[in-house]
Design a protein around this motif. Structure first.
Motif, PDB file in Angstrom:
ATOM      1  N   GLN A 160       0.853  -1.186   0.000  1.00 49.18           N
ATOM      2  CA  GLN A 160       0.000   0.000   0.000  1.00 49.18           C
ATOM      3  C   GLN A 160       0.887   1.233   0.000  1.00 49.18           C
ATOM      4  O   GLN A 160       1.758   1.363   0.868  1.00 49.18           O
ATOM      5  N   ASP A 161       0.685   2.123  -0.954  1.00 50.70           N
ATOM      6  CA  ASP A 161       1.466   3.348  -1.018  1.00 50.70           C
ATOM      7  C   ASP A 161       0.525   4.534  -0.823  1.00 50.70           C
ATOM      8  O   ASP A 161      -0.308   4.826  -1.673  1.00 50.70           O
ATOM      9  N   HIS A 162       0.662   5.199   0.320  1.00 53.17           N
ATOM     10  CA  HIS A 162      -0.178   6.348   0.643  1.00 53.17           C
ATOM     11  C   HIS A 162       0.605   7.658   0.506  1.00 53.17           C
ATOM     12  O   HIS A 162       0.204   8.670   1.038  1.00 53.17           O
ATOM     13  N   MET A 167       3.237   7.190   3.578  1.00 54.68           N
ATOM     14  CA  MET A 167       3.446   5.896   4.233  1.00 54.68           C
ATOM     15  C   MET A 167       3.385   4.777   3.200  1.00 54.68           C
ATOM     16  O   MET A 167       2.528   4.788   2.311  1.00 54.68           O
ATOM     17  N   TYR A 168       4.289   3.831   3.345  1.00 52.82           N
ATOM     18  CA  TYR A 168       4.361   2.674   2.466  1.00 52.82           C
ATOM     19  C   TYR A 168       4.350   1.435   3.351  1.00 52.82           C
ATOM     20  O   TYR A 168       5.090   1.371   4.350  1.00 52.82           O
ATOM     21  N   SER A 169       3.518   0.444   3.030  1.00 55.96           N
ATOM     22  CA  SER A 169       3.450  -0.751   3.861  1.00 55.96           C
ATOM     23  C   SER A 169       3.226  -1.999   3.025  1.00 55.96           C
ATOM     24  O   SER A 169       2.738  -1.946   1.896  1.00 55.96           O
ATOM     25  N   CYS A 170       3.589  -3.117   3.613  1.00 56.33           N
ATOM     26  CA  CYS A 170       3.351  -4.425   3.021  1.00 56.33           C
ATOM     27  C   CYS A 170       3.279  -5.410   4.181  1.00 56.33           C
ATOM     28  O   CYS A 170       3.703  -5.106   5.295  1.00 56.33           O
ATOM     29  N   SER A 171       2.755  -6.599   3.943  1.00 58.95           N
ATOM     30  CA  SER A 171       2.599  -7.533   5.048  1.00 58.95           C
ATOM     31  C   SER A 171       2.825  -8.973   4.606  1.00 58.95           C
ATOM     32  O   SER A 171       2.812  -9.287   3.414  1.00 58.95           O
ATOM     33  N   GLU A 219       2.806  -6.638   9.645  1.00 57.92           N
ATOM     34  CA  GLU A 219       2.803  -5.521   8.699  1.00 57.92           C
ATOM     35  C   GLU A 219       4.087  -4.740   8.928  1.00 57.92           C
ATOM     36  O   GLU A 219       4.422  -4.402  10.063  1.00 57.92           O
ATOM     37  N   VAL A 220       4.811  -4.485   7.862  1.00 57.91           N
ATOM     38  CA  VAL A 220       6.016  -3.658   7.963  1.00 57.91           C
ATOM     39  C   VAL A 220       5.765  -2.406   7.144  1.00 57.91           C
ATOM     40  O   VAL A 220       5.170  -2.450   6.069  1.00 57.91           O
ATOM     41  N   PHE A 221       6.174  -1.269   7.696  1.00 56.85           N
ATOM     42  CA  PHE A 221       5.866  -0.021   7.028  1.00 56.85           C
ATOM     43  C   PHE A 221       6.984   0.997   7.222  1.00 56.85           C
ATOM     44  O   PHE A 221       7.790   0.904   8.133  1.00 56.85           O
ATOM     45  N   PHE A 222       6.992   1.959   6.302  1.00 55.73           N
ATOM     46  CA  PHE A 222       7.888   3.118   6.389  1.00 55.73           C
ATOM     47  C   PHE A 222       7.012   4.360   6.302  1.00 55.73           C
ATOM     48  O   PHE A 222       6.161   4.466   5.426  1.00 55.73           O
ATOM     49  N   MET A 223       7.198   5.266   7.231  1.00 56.74           N
ATOM     50  CA  MET A 223       6.470   6.531   7.207  1.00 56.74           C
ATOM     51  C   MET A 223       7.503   7.647   7.236  1.00 56.74           C
ATOM     52  O   MET A 223       8.267   7.768   8.186  1.00 56.74           O
TER      53      MET A 223
END
Length: 134
Positions: A104-106, A109-113, A123-127
Protein backbone atom coordinates in the motif's frame (compact mmCIF):
# COMPACT_ATOMS: atom_id res chain seq x y z
CA UNK A 1 0.25 9.48 32.24
CA UNK A 2 1.43 5.92 32.73
CA UNK A 3 4.87 5.17 31.27
CA UNK A 4 5.34 1.73 29.76
CA UNK A 5 9.03 0.87 29.69
CA UNK A 6 8.92 -2.33 27.63
CA UNK A 7 6.46 -4.24 25.46
CA UNK A 8 6.26 -8.04 25.28
CA UNK A 9 4.09 -9.81 22.69
CA UNK A 10 3.38 -13.46 23.50
CA UNK A 11 2.80 -15.56 20.38
CA UNK A 12 2.00 -19.27 20.16
CA UNK A 13 4.14 -21.26 17.70
CA UNK A 14 3.90 -24.83 16.50
CA UNK A 15 7.63 -25.41 15.96
CA UNK A 16 10.01 -23.22 17.96
CA UNK A 17 13.12 -24.10 15.94
CA UNK A 18 11.34 -23.30 12.66
CA UNK A 19 10.17 -19.95 14.07
CA UNK A 20 13.67 -19.08 15.29
CA UNK A 21 15.13 -19.91 11.87
CA UNK A 22 12.45 -17.82 10.12
CA UNK A 23 12.93 -14.72 12.26
CA UNK A 24 16.73 -15.06 12.25
CA UNK A 25 16.61 -14.80 8.44
CA UNK A 26 14.64 -11.56 8.88
CA UNK A 27 17.49 -10.18 10.98
CA UNK A 28 16.11 -10.62 14.49
CA UNK A 29 18.16 -11.92 17.42
CA UNK A 30 17.14 -13.78 20.56
CA UNK A 31 17.95 -13.43 24.24
CA UNK A 32 19.56 -16.73 25.29
CA UNK A 33 18.68 -16.05 28.94
CA UNK A 34 15.00 -16.44 28.04
CA UNK A 35 15.31 -19.32 25.61
CA UNK A 36 14.72 -23.03 26.22
CA UNK A 37 12.82 -25.83 24.48
CA UNK A 38 9.46 -24.17 25.27
CA UNK A 39 10.11 -20.51 24.51
CA UNK A 40 12.41 -17.82 23.20
CA UNK A 41 12.57 -14.06 23.54
CA UNK A 42 12.91 -12.38 20.14
CA UNK A 43 14.41 -8.91 20.37
CA UNK A 44 12.49 -6.45 18.19
CA UNK A 45 14.30 -3.42 19.59
CA UNK A 46 15.66 -2.30 22.97
CA UNK A 47 12.13 -1.88 24.36
CA UNK A 48 10.04 -4.40 22.38
CA UNK A 49 10.16 -8.18 22.44
CA UNK A 50 8.17 -11.12 21.10
CA UNK A 51 7.98 -14.18 23.28
CA UNK A 52 7.59 -17.13 20.92
CA UNK A 53 5.97 -19.86 23.00
CA UNK A 54 5.35 -23.46 21.94
CA UNK A 55 1.56 -23.84 21.80
CA UNK A 56 1.33 -26.23 24.77
CA UNK A 57 3.33 -23.80 26.90
CA UNK A 58 1.39 -20.77 25.62
CA UNK A 59 -1.82 -22.46 26.78
CA UNK A 60 -0.57 -22.44 30.39
CA UNK A 61 -0.86 -18.62 30.43
CA UNK A 62 -4.58 -18.39 29.62
CA UNK A 63 -7.74 -20.39 30.15
CA UNK A 64 -8.94 -19.31 26.69
CA UNK A 65 -8.09 -21.47 23.66
CA UNK A 66 -5.62 -20.34 21.02
CA UNK A 67 -7.54 -18.52 18.32
CA UNK A 68 -7.61 -20.39 15.01
CA UNK A 69 -8.92 -19.10 11.71
CA UNK A 70 -9.53 -15.52 12.81
CA UNK A 71 -7.47 -12.35 12.84
CA UNK A 72 -7.28 -10.91 16.33
CA UNK A 73 -4.33 -8.58 15.83
CA UNK A 74 -1.78 -7.28 13.34
CA UNK A 75 1.81 -6.87 14.46
CA UNK A 76 3.17 -3.70 12.86
CA UNK A 77 6.85 -2.78 12.66
CA UNK A 78 8.15 0.58 11.51
CA UNK A 79 11.25 0.33 9.33
CA UNK A 80 13.67 2.98 8.07
CA UNK A 81 12.94 2.92 4.31
CA UNK A 82 10.68 1.61 1.57
CA UNK A 83 13.47 -0.63 0.33
CA UNK A 84 13.81 -2.13 3.81
CA UNK A 85 10.08 -2.91 3.78
CA UNK A 86 10.37 -4.64 0.40
CA UNK A 87 13.51 -6.53 1.47
CA UNK A 88 11.96 -7.85 4.70
CA UNK A 89 8.84 -9.06 2.88
CA UNK A 90 10.97 -10.67 0.15
CA UNK A 91 13.05 -12.52 2.77
CA UNK A 92 9.93 -13.53 4.71
CA UNK A 93 8.31 -15.02 1.61
CA UNK A 94 11.47 -16.88 0.59
CA UNK A 95 11.92 -18.23 4.14
CA UNK A 96 8.57 -19.94 4.64
CA UNK A 97 6.27 -16.98 5.16
CA UNK A 98 3.13 -16.45 3.09
CA UNK A 99 1.85 -13.36 1.29
CA UNK A 100 -0.83 -11.39 3.09
CA UNK A 101 -1.82 -8.00 1.67
CA UNK A 102 -0.49 -6.18 -1.36
CA UNK A 103 1.81 -3.23 -0.80
CA UNK A 104 0.00 0.00 0.00
CA UNK A 105 1.47 3.35 -1.02
CA UNK A 106 -0.18 6.35 0.64
CA UNK A 107 2.56 8.79 -0.34
CA UNK A 108 3.67 9.57 3.22
CA UNK A 109 3.45 5.90 4.23
CA UNK A 110 4.36 2.67 2.47
CA UNK A 111 3.45 -0.75 3.86
CA UNK A 112 3.35 -4.43 3.02
CA UNK A 113 2.60 -7.53 5.05
CA UNK A 114 3.23 -11.26 5.37
CA UNK A 115 2.15 -14.23 7.45
CA UNK A 116 4.82 -16.01 9.47
CA UNK A 117 4.92 -19.86 9.57
CA UNK A 118 2.24 -19.81 12.31
CA UNK A 119 -0.02 -17.44 10.33
CA UNK A 120 0.61 -14.39 12.56
CA UNK A 121 0.11 -11.28 10.42
CA UNK A 122 3.12 -8.92 10.34
CA UNK A 123 2.80 -5.52 8.70
CA UNK A 124 6.02 -3.66 7.96
CA UNK A 125 5.87 -0.02 7.03
CA UNK A 126 7.89 3.12 6.39
CA UNK A 127 6.47 6.53 7.21
CA UNK A 128 8.59 9.47 6.08
CA UNK A 129 6.31 12.29 7.25
CA UNK A 130 3.08 12.93 9.05
CA UNK A 131 0.01 12.89 6.82
CA UNK A 132 -1.15 16.30 5.62
CA UNK A 133 -3.67 18.06 7.84
CA UNK A 134 -7.11 18.41 6.32
Amino acid sequence: MRVVTQTFLNLPVKNLDKSIQFFTKLGFTFNPDFTDEKATCMIINEHSFAMLLVEEYFETFSKLPISKGSREYILALSLTSRSEVDEMVKIALSSGGKPANDAQDHGFMYSCSFLDPDDHLWEVFFMDALPPKE
